[in-house]
Structures are given as structure tokens and as C-alpha cells.
Scaffold this active site. Structure first.
Site, PDB file in Angstrom:
ATOM      1  N   HIS B  34      42.052  40.686  41.476  1.00 52.84           N
ATOM      2  CA  HIS B  34      42.572  39.874  40.373  1.00 52.84           C
ATOM      3  C   HIS B  34      41.958  40.371  39.067  1.00 52.84           C
ATOM      4  O   HIS B  34      41.227  41.375  39.049  1.00 52.84           O
ATOM      5  CB  HIS B  34      42.315  38.391  40.611  1.00 52.84           C
ATOM      6  CG  HIS B  34      40.880  38.038  40.853  1.00 52.84           C
ATOM      7  ND1 HIS B  34      39.888  38.268  39.934  1.00 52.84           N
ATOM      8  CD2 HIS B  34      40.267  37.488  41.941  1.00 52.84           C
ATOM      9  CE1 HIS B  34      38.727  37.844  40.414  1.00 52.84           C
ATOM     10  NE2 HIS B  34      38.925  37.378  41.640  1.00 52.84           N
ATOM     11  N   HIS B  37      38.300  41.392  38.917  1.00 54.52           N
ATOM     12  CA  HIS B  37      37.999  42.713  39.490  1.00 54.52           C
ATOM     13  C   HIS B  37      38.417  43.834  38.533  1.00 54.52           C
ATOM     14  O   HIS B  37      37.706  44.823  38.370  1.00 54.52           O
ATOM     15  CB  HIS B  37      38.759  42.913  40.806  1.00 54.52           C
ATOM     16  CG  HIS B  37      38.399  41.941  41.876  1.00 54.52           C
ATOM     17  ND1 HIS B  37      39.300  41.035  42.391  1.00 54.52           N
ATOM     18  CD2 HIS B  37      37.245  41.738  42.556  1.00 54.52           C
ATOM     19  CE1 HIS B  37      38.709  40.324  43.335  1.00 54.52           C
ATOM     20  NE2 HIS B  37      37.458  40.722  43.452  1.00 54.52           N
TER      21      HIS B  37
END
Lengths: 288, 288
Positions: B34, B37
Site C-alpha cells: 500500500h 510501503h
């Protein structure tokens, strides 16, 4: 020879060495170097571009009542020996540097430790694993050298390297022996003349056990019985243990169908001696 | 982008990279990438020659009854995102490769874990420490990137790096937020519309607490009381905890005279949200 006391300095030096494509051999010790250590250094010297020797008496691997405070030290002699034997970097950290505060993360070696000498030294190999984890990250060696005299330590280092995926080749080095076969040890000086005459029987008895396997015997129980009788007939030392285990897993075996270690510990008046032999299912010596 | 599934291949590749004097940034994840990250990857990309991303759902950090089996996975989407964001090496090990057998050496994180989310997840950080010890030895990064959303994990990684003397720079990356301040989380989709409207109050309440310190308050108890009242007045979510602790040591403090974390966890109908703010003794944000 560079003498470094600082962790960062070692890491910086090794990084530079690796950028130059040179290999690093590492010999971790607690100092008071003897011929066994020198053999490790010589082997590392012949197999690597750079040899790093560490001397650190690791408090974490001493139990209560063990000889941490009286552990022998002779830094000047060690420095000279290291230099003579071609060590490139001598790493001499202080305890405050290695353990600035109690560690937040504890290591417990849960296999390979409740046998042989580990039985009587609870926590010892936890301390060995902790200091080697630190030293491996400081020295970042390509190869690390350990003596087969302490075969159980070699087995624990093997587990550490495998479990933690260290990109390090473990190199076990054969035990250095006197001409009559007695394993060299700083403790041999504590033997009386009579004990010294008898002590080679330890290795002889282990070799006799190994020979039984070469001759077709596959029963650990029968081999241990025979080795015990042999040893009892040759020395007045009190046997602490004679064990035959898989190697390097150090688990008990019902039949010898894989590599094994046959190891003994014997109490004399003022010294406890250990020795071992490691061989395959056919009795052929494989390490040490 | 290189996709590697083999531990040895990663180690060989990194060795070559280091010989060329290039730096390695590492982003360890459990996948299902997501925006948090992606921010880690972007930060690593901007600070290193080579970026290595690992995706491995680590069974050791899931407790009994936790969602190991249902943990979301989407390898193809992750691969595409990694490639788009300039990852050089995507490391995708299997569980069998990471844990070919139960480890012989257990890690126990004995500090920084009995507070915040660690209280309700016994053994979780032991598993995190174990997998990171392995991953650090496989990837051998110069810098490792972790999101401040899980500030306790960052604190544990800090302890791991210090305790084990890893020559790795820990880089904590600020939490990615929605425009209204809610910390991004894959769990936000489980909020009802009403809950979603209220949820930004979590960060607002923590910032209000931090502001109290900036305005001179030094009592953790008074700040927690105030933050609790604020949050209770703004959301029907049930507060799991609001804690103020030293950072990164995560010990309780009587007076705010050092860097601290103010953190909260709130239960909604189908999601438990966490958030935090880290600031110095004067209320100035220091990390995250």
C-alpha cells in the site's frame, strides 16, 4: 598488524577490504593463545587475503561459579604471537563496548546443547551464540575458523550460521595433538606425571571405538561399552561421559547410519580433559 | 527488476554490488503493498544505488488465532508496483526456504515489547526479530526502511541493530496520511462511513497531547487524561490504549524530559486502528 579496539573501525576496515574484492578469514578467541589457536590462524592465513583475530573474554558464556575472573590473560604475548603468525587485524574490544548495556534480545540455543559438555554448562552456548552473532556482524568474514577440540561449539556455530543465514563458511580445524596423540590443551600442565602418561588413552579409546565401526559394528551401545572398558583399563581418571551422537545435530542414534561424534570427558586430579573423533557411517574420519 | 527466490542468489548479487562500491537500501515487507510501503520504497530509492524489496509473510510473527492463513496476498500486483517504483531486486522466498526446519536458536525480545500493541501479541516481536536477523544477513543492506506507523516495531529493530552490532542504518519513515490526517491503513476500508468521519480524531487527539508538551506540560498522566477525554468526545470507537513512553526505549516516564512516543489504539466495529506521534521534551516532532 592493525590493532583495533573500536567496533566501527573494524566495520569500516572490512567494508574497504570487501570493496577491493579481498576475502576475510576470522579467528574468534578468548586469548591466551596456544598451538590450537595458532593452527586456526595459520589455516585462515593460507585461505584468505585478510586474517582478523579477535580476543575477547566473553562474560556471557561463563556460568555462576565458573572461572571468568581468573581466566588467564596475556595480551602482550598474544599480540606478538598474532603478529608473528601474519594476522592483519587484531580486534581487542572491551566488555563495555561489546555490552554497553544488558541486551534487549536474548538468544537461546535449544538444540545441540543438552549433551556432552553442554549438560553441565547451562547457558554457556547461549552466551557463545550471542557473542558470535555480534562478532560476525562486526567482522563480516567470508570464512570463520573453529577448532574441533570443542566439537560441540562447532556444531552450535553451524546451527547459528544456518539458522540466521550468515553468508559465512564455517571451517572446522583438526585438533592439534602431542606426539603421543593427547589433544593439546592449556589444562594438560595440571596433570601429574602419571596422569600425563595415561591421558593419551582417551584418544586411543575413541579411535578404538571408531575402528569398531570401520570393522562393521553399528551399535552405539556396544561401542560405548567397549570404549568405556578400554579407557577404564588404561587410566585411573574418572570418566565424566562417553557419548556417541549424530554430528553435527548431536542427537542420539540407535544405529550408526550417518556421521557421528564419539566424545569423552575425563576427570583427573586437577584437570578435566575432553576429546572426540568425528566419522561417517563407515568409520572414516570426516572432520577433526 | 530481478526477481529472486533463492537466498544464495541474493547474497551473491549483493556481494557483487558491494564490490562495485554501491549502496543497498532494503525494504522488508509482508506484501500486499500500500502507499505506506511505496513511500518506503521511494525513500530507499532516493538514498541508495540499489533497492531490494522482500515480500515474505513470516509465520513466526503470527500468534495462535491470528490471521496468518487469511493474510492478504497479491503477488502479481506487488510485482508490478515494485517494478514501477524502481525496485532493483524483489526477493520472494518461500517459507520452506526461510525455515527449512524449526530453528535451533530462539530469539526473545525482552525489552520494548510488554507495552503498546506488544502486550496483546506475545511472541510477535520474537518472530519479527528472527526474520529480520535472517533477512539482514541475506540482504546485507546499508540502510533499512521501516514505517513509523508501527513505531514499536521500529523500536525493536533499533534494539536488534544495536544489540547485534549490525552495520545497518535504520531509517524510520513518516506515516503516510489521508488528507484529513487519518493514518493510511489497509484496515481503513473496514470502517463504516460514520467511523471513517470520526477516525481522524485519533491523530488529532495525539497532536493535541503533543501540543500540551510544546506549551509546557511535562506530566504524562495529565496528557493521557486530556487525550483520552478529547478522543472520547470525538469518536464512539472504544479506546484500547493511550500510552506515553520514552522513545525508543518504550519505558514509562514520570516526567517528560526526553524523547517520547504518544500512541493510541482504538477499536471500531470491524477494525482496530493504531497511530502515534514521537516528539522531544519540548513537543517538537522528531521522527514520523
Amino acid at each position: 598488524m592493525k590493532v583495533l579496539g573500536n567496533i566501527r573501525d573494524v566495520q569500516q576496515h572490512v567494508k574497504q577490504v570487501k570493496k577491493e574484492g579481498r576475502t576475510v578469514g576470522f579467528v574468534p578467541t578468548m586469548g591466551y593463545l596456544h598451538e590450537g589457536h595458532l593452527k586456526l590462524i595459520e589455516t585462515a592465513r593460507s585461505e584468505n587475503d585478510i586474517v582478523i583475530l579477535s580476543i575477547f573474554v566473553n562474560p556471557l558464556q561463563f556460568g555462576a561459579g565458573e572461572d571468568l575472573d581468573t581466566y588467564p590473560r596475556d595480551e602482550e604475548r598474544d599480540r606478538n604471537l598474532a603478529e608473528e603468525h601474519g594476522v592483519d587485524v587484531l580486534f581487542l574490544p572491551t566488555t563495555a563496548m561489546m555490552y554497553p548495556e544488558p541486551m534487549s534480545i536474548q538468544l537461546s540455543v535449544t538444540k545441540r546443547t543438552d549433551v556432552l559438555c553442554g549438560k553441565s554448562r547451562p547457558g554457556h552456548f547461549d552466551g557463545v551464540a550471542a557473542v558470535l552473532t555480534k562478532l560476525f556482524n562486526i567482522v563480516m568474514p567470508d570464512q570463520a575458523y573453529f577448532g574441533m577440540k570443542d566439537a560441540q561449539q562447532v556444531a552450535v556455530v553451524d546451527a547459528l550460521i544456518n539458522d540466521f543465514n550468515y553468508d559465512i563458511q564455517l571451517v572446522p580445524v583438526a585438533t592439534v595433538r602431542e606426539e603421543d596423540g593427547l589433544a593439546k590443551s592449556s589444562r594438560n600442565v595440571h596433570l601429574t606425571a602419571g596422569e600425563r602418561d595415561e591421558a593419551p588413552a582417551i584418544q586411543e579409546s575413541l579411535q578404538a571405538g571408531r575402528q569398531m565401526v570401520e570393522d562393521g559394528e553399528r551399535s552405539p551401545a556396544r561401542i560405548i561399552e567397549s570404549v568405556t572398558k578400554f579407557l577404564e583399563s588404561r587410566t585411573r581418571g574418572r570418566i565424566d561421559y562417553i557419548e556417541l551422537l549424530s554430528y553435527p545435530e548431536l542427537t542420539s542414534v540407535d544405529v550408526i547410519d550417518r556421521p557421528v561424534i564419539l566424545a569423552a570427558a575425563v576427570f583427573y586430579e586437577k584437570a578435566r580433559l575432553i576429546d572426540n573423533v568425528v566419522f561417517d557411517r563407515n568409520g572414516k574420519i570426516t572432520t577433526g
